[in-house]
Design a protein around this motif. Structure first.
Motif, short mmCIF file in Angstrom:
data_model
loop_
_atom_site.label_atom_id
_atom_site.label_comp_id
_atom_site.label_asym_id
_atom_site.label_seq_id
_atom_site.Cartn_x
_atom_site.Cartn_y
_atom_site.Cartn_z
N VAL A 138 0.67 -1.25 -0.09
CA VAL A 138 -0.08 -0.02 0.04
C VAL A 138 0.92 1.24 0.16
O VAL A 138 0.57 2.29 -0.47
CB VAL A 138 -1.05 -0.08 1.10
CG1 VAL A 138 -0.42 -0.07 2.55
CG2 VAL A 138 -2.04 1.03 0.93
N HIS A 139 2.30 1.12 0.48
CA HIS A 139 2.90 2.31 0.50
C HIS A 139 3.61 2.89 -0.83
O HIS A 139 4.33 3.69 -0.93
CB HIS A 139 3.99 2.18 1.62
CG HIS A 139 3.40 2.03 3.03
ND1 HIS A 139 2.65 2.94 3.68
CD2 HIS A 139 3.45 0.80 3.88
CE1 HIS A 139 2.41 2.51 4.96
NE2 HIS A 139 2.72 1.36 5.13
N THR A 146 -4.04 10.20 -5.17
CA THR A 146 -4.30 11.39 -4.36
C THR A 146 -4.58 12.63 -5.23
O THR A 146 -4.62 14.00 -4.70
CB THR A 146 -3.39 11.70 -3.24
OG1 THR A 146 -2.06 11.80 -4.07
CG2 THR A 146 -3.12 10.27 -2.50
N ASP A 155 -12.49 11.65 -1.83
CA ASP A 155 -11.75 11.57 -3.40
C ASP A 155 -12.88 11.77 -4.21
O ASP A 155 -13.92 10.99 -4.04
CB ASP A 155 -11.19 10.17 -3.19
CG ASP A 155 -10.39 10.09 -4.71
OD1 ASP A 155 -10.86 9.98 -5.50
OD2 ASP A 155 -9.16 9.99 -4.61
N CYS A 170 -15.89 -0.51 0.95
CA CYS A 170 -14.74 -0.24 2.12
C CYS A 170 -14.62 -1.96 2.43
O CYS A 170 -13.59 -2.13 2.75
CB CYS A 170 -15.30 0.43 3.14
SG CYS A 170 -14.35 0.60 4.65
N TYR A 216 -7.98 1.34 -1.70
CA TYR A 216 -6.90 1.78 -0.97
C TYR A 216 -6.51 2.86 -1.59
O TYR A 216 -5.96 3.74 -0.59
CB TYR A 216 -5.92 0.39 -1.30
CG TYR A 216 -5.70 -0.57 -0.40
CD1 TYR A 216 -4.93 -0.85 0.67
CD2 TYR A 216 -6.99 -1.79 -0.44
CE1 TYR A 216 -5.14 -1.96 1.70
CE2 TYR A 216 -6.77 -2.68 0.42
CZ TYR A 216 -5.76 -2.87 1.39
OH TYR A 216 -5.86 -3.73 2.31
N GLU A 217 -6.54 3.16 -2.65
CA GLU A 217 -5.97 4.51 -3.17
C GLU A 217 -6.86 5.68 -2.73
O GLU A 217 -6.08 6.60 -2.20
CB GLU A 217 -6.16 4.44 -4.82
CG GLU A 217 -5.28 3.65 -5.65
CD GLU A 217 -5.29 3.78 -7.12
OE1 GLU A 217 -4.30 3.53 -7.57
OE2 GLU A 217 -6.22 4.31 -7.40
N THR A 218 -7.86 5.23 -2.48
CA THR A 218 -8.83 6.57 -1.73
C THR A 218 -8.87 6.65 -0.36
O THR A 218 -9.75 7.26 0.37
CB THR A 218 -10.16 6.51 -2.48
OG1 THR A 218 -10.74 5.15 -2.10
CG2 THR A 218 -10.11 6.61 -3.93
N LYS A 219 -8.08 5.67 0.10
CA LYS A 219 -7.95 5.60 1.80
C LYS A 219 -9.31 5.19 2.29
O LYS A 219 -9.25 5.44 3.62
CB LYS A 219 -7.59 6.97 2.23
CG LYS A 219 -6.35 7.48 1.47
CD LYS A 219 -5.04 6.82 1.72
CE LYS A 219 -3.80 7.32 1.02
NZ LYS A 219 -2.71 6.35 0.81
N GLY A 222 -6.99 1.36 4.57
CA GLY A 222 -5.57 1.50 4.93
C GLY A 222 -5.10 1.46 6.16
O GLY A 222 -5.67 1.20 7.29
#
Length: 222
Positions: A138-139, A146, A155, A170, A216-219, A222
């Motif tokens: 994820v990092h 973003t 987002d 989610c 994951y990209e949009t948090k 995470g």
């Protein structure tokens, strides 16, 4: 009949896959490619239902070959094979448009089930493996995740979703299956499937795996 193109630079590996697939009444191998360039070319010529794609091949690798196959707009779906020490390629492969990935030491019946699932438009990554791999990488998510919104604000890619659809996206990102979502959110499984379909359509996700990546990209996760 599900048609499969095998892309792997190891002749013995290709032979093993061919023997397994052709032992099935509902599968046939339409070709073999020893590198990514041949895989992309043969996919365009043969239009297989599924391309069984190795990652590391000479010349054009499996990631770029996947990107070219998907960009071609054909009906072929890509199932990437990786090994535990190559998991860093999994995210790149999914971003390139693969419909899923399996580990090369997968059991024969799991590989066959995976190919059948991909051929019908489903993702084949087990929820637990999806979670573990995405947690590990994820990092390394690209900056694109973003863009176009200020820190702390929603987002824009999630804006078309209803509150319930956002909730379901989610928990998809947390690795819940449709059955688990139905049980835990007290919904009919058919309703969950409808929600998932709408999530894929509204977010432009190719399949469930792409939707998990978006979570994951949009948090959301995470």
């Amino acid at each position: 009949m599900t048609t499969v193109l095998i892309a792997d630079d190891q002749p013995l590996q290709r032979f093993g896959f061919r023997m397994l697939l052709e032992s099935q009444d509902d599968m046939t191998v339409v070709g073999e490619a020893a590198n990514g360039a041949d895989a992309a070319r043969m996919a365009a010529e043969l239009h297989p239902d599924v391309v069984l794609m190795d990652v590391r091949m000479p010349g054009l690798d499996g990631i770029e070959a996947t990107r070219r196959i998907v960009a071609g707009g054909g009906r072929s779906r890509v199932l990437i094979l990786t090994t535990f020490d190559l998991d860093e390629y999994a995210y790149s492969g999914l971003r390139a448009g693969a419909s899923g990935f399996l580990v090369k030491d997968v059991l024969p019946e799991e590989l066959l089930s995976g190919i059948r699932a991909v051929a019908t438009g489903d993702a084949v990554v087990a929820p637990s493996l999806t979670r573990r791999l995405l947690d590990a990488y994820v990092h390394h998510l690209p900056a694109a995740g973003t863009r176009d919104h200020t820190p702390g604000s929603p987002d824009p890619r999630l804006s078309p979703l209803t509150e319930r659809e956002t909730e379901i996206l989610c928990v998809m990102g947390q690795g819940w299956t449709n059955t688990e979502i139905a049980e835990r959110l007290h919904l009919a499984e058919s309703t969950v499937k409808t929600h998932v379909g709408r999530i894929l359509a509204k977010t432009g996700s190719r399949d469930r795996v792409q939707a998990v990546i978006l979570a994951y990209e949009t948090k959301l996760v995470g």
